[in-house]
Structure formats: C-alpha cells, structure tokens
Design a protein around this motif. Structure first.
Motif, mmCIF file in Angstrom:
data_model
loop_
_atom_site.group_PDB
_atom_site.id
_atom_site.type_symbol
_atom_site.label_atom_id
_atom_site.label_comp_id
_atom_site.label_asym_id
_atom_site.label_seq_id
_atom_site.Cartn_x
_atom_site.Cartn_y
_atom_site.Cartn_z
ATOM 1 N N UNK A 121 0.689 -1.342 0.536
ATOM 2 C CA UNK A 121 0.184 0.189 -0.221
ATOM 3 C C UNK A 121 0.860 1.089 -0.009
ATOM 4 N N UNK A 125 0.676 0.960 5.082
ATOM 5 C CA UNK A 125 -0.725 -0.651 5.603
ATOM 6 C C UNK A 125 0.168 -1.278 6.728
ATOM 7 N N UNK A 127 0.785 -3.377 11.310
ATOM 8 C CA UNK A 127 0.126 -3.170 11.928
ATOM 9 C C UNK A 127 0.551 -2.923 12.814
ATOM 10 N N UNK B 119 -9.115 0.139 5.780
ATOM 11 C CA UNK B 119 -7.670 -0.129 5.099
ATOM 12 C C UNK B 119 -6.777 -1.517 6.029
ATOM 13 N N UNK B 120 -6.489 -1.508 6.997
ATOM 14 C CA UNK B 120 -6.427 -2.402 7.794
ATOM 15 C C UNK B 120 -6.765 -4.012 7.455
ATOM 16 N N UNK B 122 -8.060 -4.976 3.782
ATOM 17 C CA UNK B 122 -8.175 -4.677 3.840
ATOM 18 C C UNK B 122 -6.537 -5.466 3.187
ATOM 19 N N UNK B 123 -5.246 -5.361 3.929
ATOM 20 C CA UNK B 123 -4.413 -4.837 4.209
ATOM 21 C C UNK B 123 -4.189 -6.675 4.675
ATOM 22 N N UNK B 124 -5.021 -7.351 5.695
ATOM 23 C CA UNK B 124 -4.663 -8.714 6.285
ATOM 24 C C UNK B 124 -5.477 -9.457 4.959
ATOM 25 N N UNK B 125 -6.527 -9.073 4.222
ATOM 26 C CA UNK B 125 -6.698 -9.467 3.446
ATOM 27 C C UNK B 125 -6.283 -9.932 1.982
#
Lengths: 402, 231
Positions: A121, A125, A127, B119-120, B122-125
């Motif tokens: 991204x 992004x 965690x 957004x988090x 989507x990042x995880x997906x």
C-alpha cells in the motif's frame, strides 16, 4: 533491456487490448509468443464521476509500470487485480487460473485472501499492534509451508531489516516502514507483486536508498512486479514495460523503450529520463576530479566517484540534458559524446523528444526545440552524436554534474 | 462491616459479570454490523439499541415483565422450550440487564470499528487472512481499548440499574435483590447505616471504573466516528 522494442514497436494499444511485455528481449523477431500471457485483465468499474474501463496483458517477468496522472485509475485497477474491488466487472486470468469473471454462465470471484499476490500500500498499512517481526511473519504464517519460496532471512538481509525486527512499527521512519511493507508482501511468496506508489510518501534520500533494491527485486526474488507510479523518472529506473493509463482508459502499453518518448512528450514530465544499467568504473582522473566510466566501450566522464575501478553503477540521463550534433570536431565544454542513431521523433509541448539508439543498442532520449530539429534536418535513421551535459549516478544523493 | 448487605452486593457482581459476558458475545457482531455504511435497516437497529438510554427504566421493566411473564409471548415460548422462568428469577434479571445495558457495550465497539476503517482489513486480506482470522488477529487487538471500555461500562451500568430489576426481579432477598435495591429497601426502613455502607461501596466502585477507563485512554467517547468498515 535493449532489443525488444524493435519487435514490440507495433504493440501500441489500439482501442481495447494492450500488450505490455514484462520480459526484456523475449521475442527478438516478430510473432507473438505461443503461450498465453501471464496476466490477462479486463475491468470495468463506475464510481461517482469516474469510470474505469481498462484491459491489458502482462508477461510474467520483470517489472511493469502502471503509469498515469493522478486520478487516472491506477490504484483502482491495482485493487481490482488484488480482489479488493468486488463491485468491479470484468475478467482476470492469472497463469491460466481464472480469478474473476462475471460472465453469467461462469461467475467467479476469488476473494483477496485466496489470491497469491503481494500488495504494497501507498502508506504501508503496517499493523500497529505487532512489531516488525510480527508484521513480516503475518502473511508468511498464513501460507502453506510447501508454498513458501521466499525465505525470511533473505528478505531481512535484502532490505536490511535485521536491526529493526524487535521494533514497534510506530517508531519506524517512512523508508523503514515501506521496506517492512514490501518485505511483508514478499514473504507470502506471491506470484505477482503489486505496488501502489510505495515511494510517494518518502523524502528524496529515503527514496534514493530504496530504489536500487526495488530495481533488482524482480530478478532477485523471481517475482514479476506491477508498479503504480505517476513519476516517469521512477518508471524509467524500475520498469521494462508500461501500461499508460489516462482517465480510466489504457492509452498505450508496451515495452518501456518504445513508449517512453511518447509518454514523456505527452505528459511533459520534467522527470523524462533513461537509466543506463551496467556502466563500469574504468579509472579515476584525480587531477581533473573526474571518474571515467565505460559504457559499451564508450567513455563517459562524471564527477569523481568514491568507487573502486570495476564497480558497476547505474546512470540516469535526463532528456533535457541531452543535445545532439551531426558531426564531431566542434570544440565544446561538453565531455560526454555518444555516437547514436535517431530512431524516431516525438512531438512534445515546446519542442520534440528524440528517441536515440546508442551503438550499444541502448535507449537515449533528447529533448530539443523544433527549430533545432528543422535546422539540423534530422530524419529517422540519421547517425549523430548525443551530447550529454550531465548524468547522475543512481544511488548517489545528488547529481554528479560534469 | 455487617451493615453491608453482602448477599445483595454479591448478586449484583454476579449479575453484572454474566450480563457483560453475554453482551460482549452478542454485542460484538452487532456492533460490527452497525459500523458499516449507513442504511435504513442500520438506522432502525441503531435506534433500537439506543432506546434504553432515553426510556424510563420502569417503562422498559414493565414491557419486559409483560413480554417475559408467564402470559407473555417470550415467556410462553421459553416455557414451551423447557427454559427457566424469566420473571422474579436470576435468568430474568440477566435478560433484562442485557437489554438495559446493550447501548453501553455496543456504542464504544461500533465507534471503534468504524474508526478503524477498512484499510487494515484490506491489508490483512492481501496477506491471506480470512474474515474471521482478520477479526481476531487484527481488529480485536487494534480496538482493545474499546473492548475494555465496553466491558467496564456494561458491568458498571448493570450494577447501577434499578427500575428494570425492580419490575422484573421483584426484590426477593437473596434471589433478586441487587445492591441498588438493597439501598432503596434500607432507606425505606430508615436503616441509614446500612444504606450508607452499601452506597459507599457502589460509589467507590463506580469511581474506580471511570478512573480506570480514563487511565486506559479508552474513555466513553474516545473513538470518533470515521469511515465505514467493510469486512
């Protein structure tokens, strides 16, 4: 990346389908490759005042740019590939597997978590509740052991993340965050790596540090890259092919060498430049405070480099720093003259862009005025001298002017 | 110390603990659903969830009594299924408390989920995490303060309720007489010592809960409303 443009010249996009070879110099003489392309994508999506209607194909090697001005739909198209736009209509086939098809008879939508792509991204992004190691491992842990081809230690070493592993992500700099984000995506051992302007939030220095890694990434990990960018200079350094997107439509697609002059002329980008890989440091001239580089047998002089002879460097040559002359002999302060052949002339605002081919078969771009073009009576095929006023050594922070 | 009504306090604690647990289990998916883009259905459900905030507790207690009583729709259904009696009993108190404290658990969670954005997820997906995996390994850790807030508010609010437990529980000593009812009972009997002692315990408890909520940084309305969450 030299000779494929000859064969690919005719590959300019017409209306719908556009072809962008990711590979360098695959088919040397005519004819399309027999096997199906690695990625076949066609997407339509309307949202608000914006509509996307783009199709393109990719060969599964090297790096391809998804280039265009902001608002062209680059990110949306990338999200379609990753499965993050379930409302998109169209079809996506990757490596013979259908990931998305909304034809009524054979409806397919593979959700993002079942697509072996890596996605980086724009804003990383990461965690926030995990440290760097936890972020890197997040995707890797979810990939079956037998499918893991990218090794953790390799990624950590390649991106210099050793010292960061135990850090919270909140304490990382912008460049560090993006390195972790790219590493995290790579560790899912994707078959295709999608990057959405990963450098846009970085300062010049962080960008210069990460660029060489990005340029070498597809080859090092054996993973093809689709790279969203609106900066032509970045595209010129990182990619060997490009899909040119404008207002949601593919304007052209093909090999970088073939498309760069047109794209540069049309977008009037100050960053229009080419990248010359594989220049060797030949010797140093301490008296002149110069270093001599060797490029396909020709000599190039740059401001003294702190590199041992034999080292290979990459040069960046801006189109605006290249002028042309028809014959040598004229005395001039410009040290660097490369014999070249004029391939084509491209109209640009306020002048023209010349596409030149050096003796070594490399692409060189020159931005000159229309008046010069007329007075020199330049026609494609003419032999001339490309005078390079300044080059910058990629990886160095500032241009090395000569 | 024997002025304190220990049985009533213990019952309140037990009721609040069970209610909080039930509400976290049921309220989390509800809050998740409510945190997405607004639709008419969500507006209606959102209003229903918030109703106990503005309704007089006695009104709520009255309706629950009618509904859950032996002649009520729910009461008869539960009875036919062999369930426990829901009026003047502990299970009845739990049901009533859950309805009464629902907004205090759902609201902080809903706001935190909405603020987290898509957004988090989507990042995880893109990192191969399936929906439930994403919720457990990304959403819950990132919204942990909201879960703490929700649990504390749900617990404290259940301890403090009066009208609903009075209507639904009937103030039976040892069975449905909670601490707040015990205070009322003591005052009625002019037993101010007992009222003081029990009240003091409740006051101290309430203050500690709010202090903890503020110290943990997840105060009642700490999470601003943001983009909708797409799972």
């Amino acid at each position: 990346m030299s000779a494929h443009d000859v064969a690919r010249d005719g590959a300019r996009a017409s209306a719908g389908e556009a072809r962008a070879p990711l590979a360098d110099g695959t088919a040397a003489s005519g004819g399309e490759p027999a096997q199906a392309p690695f990625v076949q994508a066609a997407f339509r999506l309307a949202r608000g005042g914006f509509s996307l209607d783009a199709s393109f194909v990719l060969d599964g090697r090297g790096a391809c740019a998804l280039f265009g001005p902001s608002g062209a739909g680059k990110t949306t198209l990338l999200r379609c590939l990753a499965g993050l736009e379930p409302d998109a209509r169209g079809r996506l086939v990757v490596d013979g597997e259908t990931w998305h098809d909304d034809a009524p008879s054979r409806r397919v939508f593979r959700p993002p978590w079942m697509r072996p792509v890596g996605y980086v991204f724009q804003d990383a992004q990461l965690f926030a509740h995990l440290d760097v190691r936890g972020n890197l491992r997040f995707g890797e842990r979810r990939v079956p052991r037998s499918d893991r081809r990218v090794r953790f230690d390799d990624v950590v070493g390649w991106f210099g993340l050793d010292a960061l592993l135990a850090r919270r992500v909140g304490s990382l700099s912008g460049g560090e965050r993006q390195r972790v984000a790219i590493g995290r995506a790579l560790l899912t051992s994707p078959r295709l790596l999608l990057m959405d302007e990963p450098l846009s939030a970085l300062d010049v220095e962080a960008r210069a540090r990460i660029l060489p890694r990005l340029a070498a990434l597809p080859r090092h990990f054996g993973i093809p890259v689709l790279y969203v960018s609106h900066a032509l200079s970045e595209v010129a350094r990182l990619c060997d092919a490009l899909v040119w997107l404008d207002a949601g439509r593919v304007r052209a697609a093909g090999g970088l060498d073939a498309l760069l002059p047109d794209v540069g002329a049309a977008t009037d980008d100050e960053g229009l430049s080419v990248s010359l890989h594989g220049c060797r440091v030949a010797r140093h001239h301490p008296g002149d405070e110069l270093s001599e580089l060797s490029l396909d047998g020709a000599a190039l002089f740059v401001r003294a480099l702190d590199l041992a002879p034999g080292t290979t460097v990459e040069l960046l040559v801006h189109a605006r720093d290249v002028s042309v002359a028809l014959a040598a002999g004229e005395r001039s302060s410009i040290l660097n003259e490369l014999p070249a052949r004029l391939v084509s002339v491209h109209e640009a605002r306020g002048g023209v862009v010349l596409r030149l081919q050096t003796v070594g078969g490399r692409l060189l771009l020159a931005r000159i005025t229309k008046r010069s073009l007329r007075q020199l009576e330049l026609r494609p095929g003419v032999e001339l001298l490309a005078r390079v006023k300044s080059v910058s050594v990629a990886g160095g922070a500032s241009p090395e002017l000569v | 110390m024997d002025a304190i009504d220990g049985a009533a306090l213990l019952l309140s604690a037990r009721l609040a603990a069970v209610t909080t647990l039930v509400l976290l289990v049921l309220g989390t998916p509800l809050a998740w659903w409510l945190a997405r883009r607004r639709t008419l259905a969500r507006a209606v459900v959102s209003s229903l969830v918030s109703l106990p905030l503005v309704l007089p507790p006695t009104v709520l207690g009255f309706y629950l009594l009618v509904l859950l009583g032996p002649q009520g729709t729910v009461g008869r259904l539960v009875d036919a299924l062999g369930g426990p009696r829901l009026v003047f009993s502990f299970p009845g108190l739990v049901v009533g408390s859950c309805v009464f404290s629902l907004p205090f658990v759902v609201t902080p969670l809903r706001d935190a989920f909405a603020a987290l954005g898509s957004r988090p997820l989507e990042a995880a997906a893109t990192l191969r995490a399936r929906p439930l995996d994403r919720f457990v390994s990304v959403v819950v850790p990132l919204t942990r303060p909201a879960f703490l807030t929700a649990a504390m508010l749900g617990f404290a609010h259940t301890v403090g309720e009066f009208g609903v437990v009075l209507m639904l529980g009937g103030n039976i000593p040892g069975r449905t007489r909670t601490a707040s009812l015990a205070v009322f009972e003591a005052v009625e009997r002019m037993d101010y010592d007992r009222a003081h002692a029990t009240s003091l315990v409740l006051l101290g408890f309430a203050f500690c809960v709010l202090l903890a909520a503020h110290l943990l940084g997840g105060g009642p309305s700490a999470a601003p409303r943001d983009r909708g969450v797409r799972p």
